[in-house]
Scaffold this active site. Structure first.
Site, PDB file in Angstrom:
ATOM      1  N   ASN A   1      35.017 -32.277   6.052  1.00  0.00           N
ATOM      2  CA  ASN A   1      33.795 -33.085   5.941  1.00  0.00           C
ATOM      3  C   ASN A   1      34.213 -34.555   5.870  1.00  0.00           C
ATOM      4  O   ASN A   1      34.656 -35.025   4.832  1.00  0.00           O
ATOM      5  CB  ASN A   1      33.020 -32.673   4.679  1.00  0.00           C
ATOM      6  CG  ASN A   1      31.807 -33.538   4.452  1.00  0.00           C
ATOM      7  OD1 ASN A   1      31.391 -34.285   5.339  1.00  0.00           O
ATOM      8  ND2 ASN A   1      31.226 -33.441   3.269  1.00  0.00           N
ATOM      9  N   TRP A   2      34.024 -35.251   6.984  1.00  0.00           N
ATOM     10  CA  TRP A   2      34.475 -36.650   7.042  1.00  0.00           C
ATOM     11  C   TRP A   2      33.529 -37.601   6.300  1.00  0.00           C
ATOM     12  O   TRP A   2      33.855 -38.759   6.094  1.00  0.00           O
ATOM     13  CB  TRP A   2      34.590 -37.109   8.498  1.00  0.00           C
ATOM     14  CG  TRP A   2      35.686 -36.452   9.283  1.00  0.00           C
ATOM     15  CD1 TRP A   2      36.465 -35.386   8.904  1.00  0.00           C
ATOM     16  CD2 TRP A   2      36.128 -36.816  10.593  1.00  0.00           C
ATOM     17  NE1 TRP A   2      37.357 -35.071   9.902  1.00  0.00           N
ATOM     18  CE2 TRP A   2      37.170 -35.934  10.954  1.00  0.00           C
ATOM     19  CE3 TRP A   2      35.742 -37.797  11.509  1.00  0.00           C
ATOM     20  CZ2 TRP A   2      37.821 -36.011  12.183  1.00  0.00           C
ATOM     21  CZ3 TRP A   2      36.390 -37.879  12.728  1.00  0.00           C
ATOM     22  CH2 TRP A   2      37.431 -36.995  13.062  1.00  0.00           C
ATOM     23  N   LYS A   3      32.342 -37.123   5.974  1.00  0.00           N
ATOM     24  CA  LYS A   3      31.331 -37.956   5.294  1.00  0.00           C
ATOM     25  C   LYS A   3      31.083 -39.242   6.095  1.00  0.00           C
ATOM     26  O   LYS A   3      31.156 -39.210   7.311  1.00  0.00           O
ATOM     27  CB  LYS A   3      31.759 -38.262   3.853  1.00  0.00           C
ATOM     28  CG  LYS A   3      32.210 -37.002   3.113  1.00  0.00           C
ATOM     29  CD  LYS A   3      32.349 -37.210   1.647  1.00  0.00           C
ATOM     30  CE  LYS A   3      32.939 -35.961   1.017  1.00  0.00           C
ATOM     31  NZ  LYS A   3      32.799 -35.921  -0.420  1.00  0.00           N
TER      32      LYS A   3
ATOM     33  N   HIS B   1      24.801 -30.223   1.220  1.00  0.00           N
ATOM     34  CA  HIS B   1      25.928 -30.846   0.514  1.00  0.00           C
ATOM     35  C   HIS B   1      25.418 -31.553  -0.739  1.00  0.00           C
ATOM     36  O   HIS B   1      24.325 -32.124  -0.745  1.00  0.00           O
ATOM     37  CB  HIS B   1      26.648 -31.833   1.437  1.00  0.00           C
ATOM     38  CG  HIS B   1      27.956 -32.270   0.873  1.00  0.00           C
ATOM     39  ND1 HIS B   1      28.052 -33.261  -0.081  1.00  0.00           N
ATOM     40  CD2 HIS B   1      29.208 -31.816   1.073  1.00  0.00           C
ATOM     41  CE1 HIS B   1      29.318 -33.407  -0.418  1.00  0.00           C
ATOM     42  NE2 HIS B   1      30.046 -32.539   0.258  1.00  0.00           N
TER      43      HIS B   1
ATOM     44  N   GLU C   1      26.036 -34.286  -2.011  1.00  0.00           N
ATOM     45  CA  GLU C   1      25.677 -35.705  -1.848  1.00  0.00           C
ATOM     46  C   GLU C   1      24.294 -35.847  -1.224  1.00  0.00           C
ATOM     47  O   GLU C   1      23.552 -36.775  -1.541  1.00  0.00           O
ATOM     48  CB  GLU C   1      26.761 -36.417  -1.017  1.00  0.00           C
ATOM     49  CG  GLU C   1      28.036 -36.594  -1.845  1.00  0.00           C
ATOM     50  CD  GLU C   1      29.329 -36.588  -1.054  1.00  0.00           C
ATOM     51  OE1 GLU C   1      29.301 -36.776   0.172  1.00  0.00           O
ATOM     52  OE2 GLU C   1      30.385 -36.368  -1.683  1.00  0.00           O
TER      53      GLU C   1
ATOM     54  N   GLU D   1      30.643 -25.390  -3.932  1.00  0.00           N
ATOM     55  CA  GLU D   1      31.269 -26.662  -4.278  1.00  0.00           C
ATOM     56  C   GLU D   1      30.759 -27.129  -5.641  1.00  0.00           C
ATOM     57  O   GLU D   1      29.700 -27.758  -5.722  1.00  0.00           O
ATOM     58  CB  GLU D   1      30.917 -27.716  -3.227  1.00  0.00           C
ATOM     59  CG  GLU D   1      31.368 -27.367  -1.830  1.00  0.00           C
ATOM     60  CD  GLU D   1      31.531 -28.611  -0.980  1.00  0.00           C
ATOM     61  OE1 GLU D   1      32.661 -28.856  -0.537  1.00  0.00           O
ATOM     62  OE2 GLU D   1      30.565 -29.348  -0.804  1.00  0.00           O
TER      63      GLU D   1
ATOM     64  N   GLY E   1      35.518 -34.849  -4.899  1.00  0.00           N
ATOM     65  CA  GLY E   1      35.990 -36.230  -4.853  1.00  0.00           C
ATOM     66  C   GLY E   1      36.504 -36.745  -6.183  1.00  0.00           C
ATOM     67  O   GLY E   1      36.729 -37.940  -6.357  1.00  0.00           O
TER      68      GLY E   1
ATOM     69  N   SER F   1      38.069 -31.101  -4.134  1.00  0.00           N
ATOM     70  CA  SER F   1      39.434 -31.596  -4.340  1.00  0.00           C
ATOM     71  C   SER F   1      40.512 -30.599  -3.901  1.00  0.00           C
ATOM     72  O   SER F   1      41.549 -30.479  -4.569  1.00  0.00           O
ATOM     73  CB  SER F   1      39.633 -32.020  -5.794  1.00  0.00           C
ATOM     74  OG  SER F   1      38.723 -33.062  -6.134  1.00  0.00           O
TER      75      SER F   1
ATOM     76  N   GLY G   1      36.935 -32.545   1.793  1.00  0.00           N
ATOM     77  CA  GLY G   1      36.474 -33.912   1.954  1.00  0.00           C
ATOM     78  C   GLY G   1      37.645 -34.850   2.178  1.00  0.00           C
ATOM     79  O   GLY G   1      38.187 -34.954   3.281  1.00  0.00           O
ATOM     80  N   GLY G   2      38.075 -35.521   1.126  1.00  0.00           N
ATOM     81  CA  GLY G   2      39.116 -36.554   1.211  1.00  0.00           C
ATOM     82  C   GLY G   2      40.331 -36.157   2.037  1.00  0.00           C
ATOM     83  O   GLY G   2      40.787 -36.928   2.905  1.00  0.00           O
TER      84      GLY G   2
HETATM   85  C1  PEP Z   1      33.270 -32.306   0.027  1.00  0.00           C
HETATM   86  O1  PEP Z   1      32.842 -33.423   0.246  1.00  0.00           O
HETATM   87  O2  PEP Z   1      32.656 -31.316   0.458  1.00  0.00           O
HETATM   88  C2  PEP Z   1      34.501 -32.185  -0.763  1.00  0.00           C
HETATM   89  C3  PEP Z   1      34.869 -30.999  -1.165  1.00  0.00           C
HETATM   90  O3  PEP Z   1      35.176 -33.344  -1.035  1.00  0.00           O
HETATM   91  P1  PEP Z   1      36.651 -33.468  -1.702  1.00  0.00           P
HETATM   92  O4  PEP Z   1      37.537 -32.492  -0.981  1.00  0.00           O
HETATM   93  O5  PEP Z   1      37.047 -34.885  -1.453  1.00  0.00           O
HETATM   94  O6  PEP Z   1      36.496 -33.131  -3.130  1.00  0.00           O
END
Ligand code: PEP
Length: 250
Positions: free
Chosen positions: A9-11, A94, A96, A166, A172, A212, A233-234
């Site tokens: 997920n590049w956001k 998601h 967010e 999640e 994050g 994470s 994500g990251g």
């Molecule tokens: C996400 O945005 O779905 C996510 C899991 O982010 P991260 O891996 O950065 O926690």
């Protein structure tokens, strides 16, 4: 049959040149061919990324879509538009989107219906907040999210659903659910689906963990029997890290 899946997920990251760079680095990686790999660039780079990856075993998905088929919804993107550029998978729900854009279970239920009606695959995200876990309400919250967001769909549509648990407190933050906490919740999710539908559906749906996930913890989390991969994500913004996560299944 459930599959192992790793989706990045590049956001709201990566402009056009950054997308080119990340995709070119991804193309250099050796990726486990048994894992379904997906990247989700922002809307502006979906078409471009789809063409860059057309001959590669890496799928391209969108991070969101509108629940209506089309019309006067300034700034929005429909399922039909996504499909017209070759994108047939979408992330919905998601945390967010839920937290910053007011997407609740009722709205998400509509989005899920629209996506499935349009023949798309949905990666449906859900998970409890820190306070809810502290109060011991995480199972209830997750059950409610599933019930209100998903349990209206027909049995036959489950083959086009991927779930992503999640926990919001792990997204994050650098704080990951322990592999045992992830397994415990994934097992509960399968039980909940089996109760609402049947064991066949609950055993065959892929359930990803997100929060994470990094190269140093992916193998342990993915090693749990009810965890079928991750929504990343990251770490999906660094080709080497993302590849290491894809290659973390035993
Ligand atoms: C996400 O945005 O779905 C996510 C899991 O982010 P991260 O891996 O950065 O926690």
């Amino acid at each position: 049959m459930r599959k192992n899946i790793v989706a990045g997920n590049w956001k709201m990251n990566c402009d056009l040149s950054e997308t080119d760079y990340l995709i070119s680095r991804l193309m250099e990686q050796k990726l486990d061919p048994s894992v379904q790999v997906i990247v989700t660039p922002p809307f502006t780079n979906l078409h471009h990324t789809y063409h860059l990856l057309k001959s590669m075993p890496i799928g391209v998905a969108a991070q969101n879509m509108h629940q209506e088929e089309g019309g006067a919804y300034t700034g929005e993107v429909s399922a039909k538009m996504l499909k017209s550029i070759g994108v047939e998978t979408v992330i919905l729900g998601h945390s967010e989107r839920r937290a910053y854009f007011g997407e609740d279970n009722a709205l998400l239920a509509k989005k899920v219906t629209t996506a499935l009606t349009e023949g798309m695959t949905v990666i449906f995200c859900f998970g409890e907040e820190l306070q809810e876990r502290k109060e011991g309400r995480h199972f209830d919250v997750v059950k409610q999210q599933l019930k209100e967001g998903l349990f209206h769909i027909a049995e036959g549509d489950w083959s086009r659903l991927v779930l992503a648990y999640e926990p919001v407190w792990a997204i994050g933050t650098g704080e990951t659910a322990s592999p045992d906490q992830a397994q415990e919740m994934h097992h509960f999710i399968r039980e909940t689906i089996a109760e609402a539908y049947n064991a066949d559906i609950s055993e065959n749906v892929s359930i990803l963990y997100g929060g994470s996930v990094k190269p140093n913890n992916a193998a342990e989390i993915f090693g749990k029997p009810d965890v079928d991969g991750g929504l990343i994500g990251g770490a999906s913004l660094k080709a080497d890290d993302f590849a290491a996560i894809v290659n973390a299944f035993h």
